[in-house]
Design an enzyme around this catalytic site. Structure first.
Site, mmCIF file in Angstrom:
data_model
loop_
_atom_site.group_PDB
_atom_site.id
_atom_site.type_symbol
_atom_site.label_atom_id
_atom_site.label_comp_id
_atom_site.label_asym_id
_atom_site.label_seq_id
_atom_site.Cartn_x
_atom_site.Cartn_y
_atom_site.Cartn_z
ATOM 1 N N ALA A 163 8.331 3.352 -8.657
ATOM 2 C CA ALA A 163 8.811 2.281 -7.697
ATOM 3 C C ALA A 163 8.059 1.859 -6.869
ATOM 4 O O ALA A 163 7.828 0.679 -6.513
ATOM 5 C CB ALA A 163 10.045 3.043 -7.064
ATOM 6 N N TYR A 164 6.986 2.824 -6.243
ATOM 7 C CA TYR A 164 5.857 2.339 -5.393
ATOM 8 C C TYR A 164 5.101 1.419 -6.002
ATOM 9 O O TYR A 164 4.840 0.204 -5.591
ATOM 10 C CB TYR A 164 5.281 3.519 -4.852
ATOM 11 C CG TYR A 164 3.832 3.108 -4.187
ATOM 12 C CD1 TYR A 164 3.892 2.851 -2.689
ATOM 13 C CD2 TYR A 164 2.549 3.511 -4.824
ATOM 14 C CE1 TYR A 164 2.680 2.677 -2.157
ATOM 15 C CE2 TYR A 164 1.407 3.064 -4.114
ATOM 16 C CZ TYR A 164 1.703 2.664 -2.817
ATOM 17 O OH TYR A 164 0.287 2.482 -2.036
ATOM 18 N N ALA A 165 4.707 1.565 -7.358
ATOM 19 C CA ALA A 165 3.826 0.701 -8.126
ATOM 20 C C ALA A 165 4.410 -0.651 -8.238
ATOM 21 O O ALA A 165 3.794 -1.633 -8.052
ATOM 22 C CB ALA A 165 3.294 1.435 -9.345
ATOM 23 N N THR A 167 6.450 -2.242 -6.259
ATOM 24 C CA THR A 167 6.216 -2.870 -5.074
ATOM 25 C C THR A 167 4.997 -3.502 -4.885
ATOM 26 O O THR A 167 4.867 -4.540 -4.413
ATOM 27 C CB THR A 167 6.635 -2.239 -3.720
ATOM 28 O OG1 THR A 167 5.796 -1.027 -3.727
ATOM 29 C CG2 THR A 167 8.223 -1.516 -3.935
#
Length: 257
Positions: A163-165, A167
């Protein structure tokens, strides 16, 4: 020692996530250039420590004491209020550093819709609304610079934070679209892309002996990335020296990606 950028002296700079890590170095370095700095963060204790450090440091008299406003950047109303408070205190905002983020590790199997939405809000959504909040200031000043913090995480196919990647990959699209929409008003928008920076949080949580070997194997350059290396690029992108740079990604990762 960083280069001195006369064009930054007296300008108003707004930094999100400015209490610790790379963000704290941004606050220190812009203040040392003579800029008037407003910053937000949830960590008020760390902000107080940072302000005390700046007040006792050799650059204390170069600019007004930075203005800290407690803020969770996922609360857009509070973020807008913090931007307005900085403007009221220091004048129209010339430079925006969209830094706030959280790279909490997570497994694909464990991601819930609520976690996904929170990750989008913490790492991506606020960058757009912060930019929106400073556009009128920059137009009134005749131009400005917006620097969105990305990450090499998605470029190197990093594991353990899908999820971080996502964004961080999306930030490149945000940068390029804003650069086109705002460019005719002399507002520059770029992505600053750090590699693995040895902040206190990274050292405490994830820089294991195995991780050290991974860094050595993948960086072209020896040594370790520090917050000061990232801040040096941010200063350049904020200053008039980069006046014809926009819609670009500036990677500072020791050659990893």
């Amino acid at each position: 020692m960083n280069a001195i950028y006369p064009s930054l002296q007296g300008r108003t700079v707004f930094v999100s996530g400015g209490s610790t890590g790379i963000g704290a170095t941004f606050v220190e370095q812009f203040h040392a250039q003579g800029a008037k700095v407003g910053f937000v963060d949830r960590n008020a204790d760390a902000a107080d420590e940072l302000l005390a450090k700046i007040a006792a440091g050799p650059n204390a008299a170069k600019a007004p004491v930075p203005l800290f406003t407690p803020c969770d950047v996922t609360d857009i109303a509070s973020l807008r209020a913090a931007v307005a408070r900085t403007r009221e205190s220091f004048g129209a905002i010339s430079v925006l550093i969209n830094n706030a983020a959280n790279d909490q590790r997570h497994r694909v199997e464990d991601v819930t819709p609520e976690f996904w939405d929170r990750c989008m809000n913490v790492n991506l959504r606020h960058q757009f609304f912060a930019a929106q909040a400073v556009v009128d200031d920059m137009v009134a000043l005749g131009g400005g610079s917006i620097v969105n913090l990305g990450s090499i995480s998605w470029m190197i196919k990093g594991q353990g934070y899908p999820a971080y990647a996502t964004t961080k990959a999306a930030i490149h699209g945000l940068t390029r679209s804003l650069a086109k929409d705002l460019g005719k008003r002399n507002i520059r928008v770029n992505t600053l892309v750090p590699g693995w920076v040895m902040t206190e949080r990274q050292l405490r949580n994830w820089v294991t002996p195995e991780a050290e070997k991974e860094i050595d194997a993948n960086q072209c350059l020896p040594g370790r990335l520090q917050s000061e290396h990232i801040a040096a690029m941010a200063l350049f992108l904020a200053a008039d020296d980069s006046r014809m740079c926009t819609a670009q990604s500036f990677v500072v990762d020791g050659g990893w990606s």
